[in-house]
Design a protein around this motif. Structure first.
Motif, short mmCIF file in Angstrom:
data_model
loop_
_atom_site.label_atom_id
_atom_site.label_comp_id
_atom_site.label_asym_id
_atom_site.label_seq_id
_atom_site.Cartn_x
_atom_site.Cartn_y
_atom_site.Cartn_z
N LEU A 1 44.36 38.83 35.27
CA LEU A 1 45.30 39.58 36.12
C LEU A 1 44.80 40.98 36.46
O LEU A 1 45.56 41.95 36.48
CB LEU A 1 46.68 39.65 35.47
CG LEU A 1 47.39 38.32 35.22
CD1 LEU A 1 48.71 38.56 34.50
CD2 LEU A 1 47.61 37.59 36.54
N ASP B 1 43.06 35.94 38.69
CA ASP B 1 44.36 35.31 38.46
C ASP B 1 44.71 35.33 36.98
O ASP B 1 44.06 36.03 36.18
CB ASP B 1 44.36 33.89 39.02
CG ASP B 1 43.38 32.97 38.30
OD1 ASP B 1 42.72 33.42 37.33
OD2 ASP B 1 43.27 31.80 38.71
N ASN B 2 45.71 34.54 36.58
CA ASN B 2 46.19 34.57 35.20
C ASN B 2 45.23 33.95 34.20
O ASN B 2 45.49 33.96 33.00
CB ASN B 2 47.55 33.90 35.10
CG ASN B 2 47.50 32.45 35.59
OD1 ASN B 2 46.48 32.01 36.12
ND2 ASN B 2 48.60 31.75 35.41
N ASP C 1 50.68 32.09 44.31
CA ASP C 1 50.37 32.67 43.00
C ASP C 1 50.25 34.19 43.06
O ASP C 1 50.60 34.89 42.10
CB ASP C 1 49.06 32.07 42.45
CG ASP C 1 49.21 30.58 42.13
OD1 ASP C 1 50.36 30.14 41.90
OD2 ASP C 1 48.18 29.88 42.12
N ARG D 1 52.59 39.35 42.50
CA ARG D 1 51.91 40.59 42.14
C ARG D 1 51.68 41.49 43.35
O ARG D 1 50.92 42.46 43.28
CB ARG D 1 50.57 40.27 41.48
CG ARG D 1 50.68 39.38 40.25
CD ARG D 1 49.33 38.79 39.88
NE ARG D 1 48.31 39.80 39.72
CZ ARG D 1 47.00 39.53 39.73
NH1 ARG D 1 46.58 38.28 39.90
NH2 ARG D 1 46.12 40.51 39.59
#
Length: 599
Positions: free
Chosen positions: A41, A53-54, A226, A230
Motif C-alpha cells: 500500500l 496494492d495490498n 481496488d 485509496r
C-alpha cells in the motif's frame, strides 16, 4: 482513412492499445505478480510510479499487463453483441408478418431499456465474474446492432435485385444470406470499432461495481475498483487504470467514427492503376461543362459495372451515351449526379461541373447547376402534390424565391416546354397529365434553375413515336436556347443518331468507341458499334430475312476477364482479344476506338 486530427489520434491510441496487449504480459507479467511484503500500500515512488496494492505488487506493471485481458474481454463482448444483434435484426426479413412485428417490438423495447441495467441484470443472472460481465455487455450491445441491421436490411429489401430473387421463388433465408446481408456487411463491420470502445468502458464499469472480473484475475476496471478506496490518500493508484480505460475507449470510438466518415464518402478522388486512354488526362478539358476522368463504380464482392470511364460535354453540345441494357449507362448518370445507391462506391480522377470539382459543390449549387430527366416521370413527380407546387419547390429550396415568385416561374417554365395552358397544368396532379406532358413537366422542373448540364436518362423510352419526337425536339431547343450541355442516355442508337452531336458507345462498363454523330452510319470502327447499327431495320431491310442481331449476351460485371469484353461475341476476335484489353486510342479527329482489329 482521411488524415484528420481525430483519425490520427485514434490510430495512435488504438495502435498503442494493441501493442500493449501484445507485449504487456511477457515483459511486465512477472513484476505484476511479484509480492513484496515490505512495499504494501505504498504511494507513488521512483520504484513504483503508480504505487503498490495490498500485497505490495507494482500497480504500473499491473496496468500494463491488464491491457490484454481487458481488450480480449471487450472483443468477446463485442462479437457476442454483434452476433446476437445481427440475428435479431435480420429475423424480420425471414419471419412472417406477426413474427416480424414481435421481433421489431422486442428490439424497440431493448433499445429503450438502459444498457447498463440490462448488462447488470444479465451478469447477475449469469453469475459474477468475467464470463457474466462479458455476456452482460454483449447482451447490452446487441439491441443497437439489431436496430442497425434491421434498418439497413429494410433499405436493401426493396432493391430490384431482392424483389427479383423473391419473384423467382428464392427461399427467404437464402435471400437474406445471399442478397441482403452481404450488402449491409460494411456498415456493420465499421460499427464494430465503436462497439469495441463501448464494450471496454462497459466492462470496466462492471468490474468497478464488483460485478465483473473477480480476484485473482484483474482488468483495468478491477484495478480501478481496488484503487478507488485509496483515491483521497494516493490518487495515482486510481488515475493509472482510469487513464488507460479512457484513452483506449476514446481511441476505439474515434476510430469507428473516422471509419464511418470515410465510408460515407461515396466519391473518393484517386487515379486507377490503368487508365482507359493514353491521351493527356491530367489537364482539365478546357471549356467543358462536364469533365469526367476515370470514373469507376463498384459494389461489394468485386462487382464493377462502370470501369474507368472518361468523357466531356461542352456548352450547347448533346452527347449520346449508348449501349445495351446493363452496359453501365444509367449508373454513369447516377454517379455524375451523386445518386449511386448504397452500397455502391464511386471513384474518379476528376469529376468537374463547369470547371468546379463536384465533390466540393453544395447541394444547392448542384441543384441549380445540374438537371436530371429520368425515364419514368412518375418516379420523379410526387402523385400527391400538384405539378406547379413541385416545380415551385425547386425555386423555394434552391433559389430562396418567395412563394408567389416561385409559382409564377413554375408556370413560365411549363409554358417554355410547350405545355398547353400552363396555368391550368400547374394546378393538376401528375396522374391527370399524359405521359408526354409529364415528361415535359420533368424537363421544366430541371429548367427551374439555370442548369449548366442536363442529364437525360432514356427520357423517351416509355413514349410513343410521335411524343418521342416532340420530346427530342424539345431537348434540342432547350440546349440551343440555354446553352446547357446535355448528356443523353439511350439504348436506341437511332434516336441518339438523330439528336446528338457526338456519340459515346459503352459495353460492359467501358467506353469502346467515341465518334461524331456524322460518322456513325458509315464511319464506326468498333465491331460492337457496327453490330448495333446493323441491328436497326430501315425501309430497305429485306423482310424475308431474319433481323440482324448480336449473338451471345453481355458478360455480368463480376465476370469480365482481362481481355476485350466483347471478344466472345465478336466475329473478328483473335487470341489476343481474349487476353489483352485494348485501350481507347485516337483513330481520327474526335474519334477514339478500343479495338485491336479496328479498320
Amino acid at each position: 482513412m482521411p488524415r484528420t486530427p481525430a483519425a490520427v489520434i485514434s490510430a495512435v491510441l488504438v495502435t498503442l492499445t494493441i501493442v500493449l496487449a501484445i507485449i504487456g504480459p511477457p515483459i511486465w507479467g512477472e513484476a505484476a505478480e511479484r509480492i513484496d511484503a515490505a512495499a504494501i500500500l505504498q504511494g507513488a515512488s521512483a520504484a513504483h510510479p503508480l504505487g503498490t496494492d495490498n500485497l505490495g505488487r507494482d500497480l504500473l506493471a499491473r496496468v500494463l499487463v491488464a491491457g490484454r485481458f481487458s481488450l480480449l474481454l471487450a472483443l468477446a463482448a463485442t462479437l457476442i453483441g454483434a452476433f446476437l444483434g445481427v440475428i435479431l435484426g435480420a429475423l424480420p426479413s425471414v419471419l412472417g408478418r406477426r413474427g416480424a412485428r414481435f421481433v421489431t417490438g422486442t428490439v424497440n423495447a431493448l433499445v429503450a431499456f438502459p444498457g447498463l441495467l440490462l448488462a447488470m441484470f444479465t451478469a447477475v443472472v449469469a453469475g459474477l465474474g468475467a464470463r457474466g460481465a462479458v455476456l452482460g455487455i454483449g447482451v447490452a450491445i446487441a439491441p443497437s446492432f439489431a436496430r442497425l441491421t434491421q434498418t439497413l436490411a429494410a433499405s436493401v429489401a426493396g432493391a430490384d435485385f431482392v424483389q427479383a430473387a423473391r419473384m423467382l421463388g428464392v427461399p427467404r433465408r437464402r435471400v437474406l444470406a445471399r442478397h441482403v446481408l452481404p450488402n449491409i456487411a460494411e456498415p456493420l463491420i465499421l460499427n464494430l470499432a465503436q462497439a469495441l470502445g463501448g464494450a471496454l468502458l462497459g466492462l470496466a464499469g462492471m468490474s468497478f461495481l464488483g460485478l465483473g472480473v473477480q480476484p485473482p484475475q484483474f482488468d483495468w476496471g478491477r484495478l480501478l475498483f481496488d484503487g478507488f478506496a485509496r483515491f483521497y490518500v494516493s490518487p495515482e493508484v486510481a488515475l493509472g487504470p482510469a487513464a488507460a480505460i479512457a484513452l483506449a475507449g476514446i481511441g476505439f470510438n474515434l476510430l469507428g467514427d473516422s471509419l464511418a466518415r470515410r465510408a460515407a464518402r461515396t466519391a473518393v478522388q484517386g487515379k486507377p492503376e490503368r487508365p482507359d486512354a493514353p491521351v493527356a488526362r491530367d489537364e482539365p478539358a478546357e471549356g467543358a461543362v462536364l469533365d469526367v476522368r476515370d470514373l469507376t463504380v463498384t459494389f461489394p464482392g468485386g462487382v464493377t459495372p462502370v470501369r474507368e470511364l472518361s468523357l466531356t460535354v461542352r456548352p450547347g453540345e448533346i452527347v449520346g451515351l449508348v449501349g445495351e441494357s446493363g452496359s453501365g449507362k444509367s449508373l454513369t448518370a447516377a454517379a455524375v449526379g451523386d445518386l449511386v445507391p448504397y452500397p455502391g462506391t464511386v471513384t474518379y480522377a476528376r469529376l468537374r461541373l463547369d470547371g468546379r470539382d463536384m465533390a466540393a459543390m453544395t447541394r444547392q449549387e448542384l441543384g441549380t447547376g445540374l438537371a436530371m430527366v429520368f425515364q419514368d416521370p412518375m418516379a420523379s413527380l410526387n402523385p400527391a402534390l400538384r405539378v406547379g407546387g413541385q416545380l415551385a419547390e425547386v425555386a423555394l429550396v434552391h433559389q430562396g424565391a418567395g412563394r408567389a415568385e416561385a409559382r409564377q416561374r413554375a408556370v413560365d417554365r411549363l409554358g417554355h416546354v410547350h405545355l398547353p395552358d400552363p396555368e391550368k397544368q400547374a394546378r393538376r396532379h401528375p396522374h391527370e397529365l399524359s405521359g408526354g406532358m409529364r415528361q415535359r413537366a420533368v424537363i421544366a422542373m430541371g429548367l427551374m434553375g439555370s442548369p449548366k448540364l442536363i442529364i437525360a436518362d432514356e427520357p423517351t423510352t416509355a413514349l410513343d413515336v410521335t411524343v418521342q419526337r416532340q420530346i427530342l425536339k424539345l431537348l434540342r431547343e432547350v440546349s440551343e436556347e440555354t446553352g446547357a450541355a446535355t448528356l443523353f442516355i439511350s439504348h436506341d442508337i437511332a434516336v441518339v443518331g438523330e439528336l446528338c452531336d457526338r456519340v459515346v458507345v459503352m459495353y460492359a462498363g467501358r467506353v469502346v468507341e467515341e465518334l461524331p454523330v456524322a460518322d456513325l452510319a458509315d464511319g464506326a470502327k468498333h465491331p460492337y458499334t457496327r453490330a448495333l447499327i446493323a441491328s436497326l431495320p430501315d425501309m430497305d431491310t429485306d423482310r424475308d430475312r431474319p433481323l440482324a442481331s448480336i449473338p451471345g449476351t453481355q458478360p455480368a460485371p463480376a465476370d469480365i476477364g482481362s481481355g476485350c469484353a466483347f471478344a466472345a461475341r465478336c466475329a473478328l476476335a483473335t487470341a489476343r482479344c481474349s487476353t489483352d484489353r485494348p485501350l481507347l486510342e485516337m483513330y481520327g479527329k474526335g474519334h477514339h476506338v478500343a479495338c485491336w482489329e479496328a479498320s
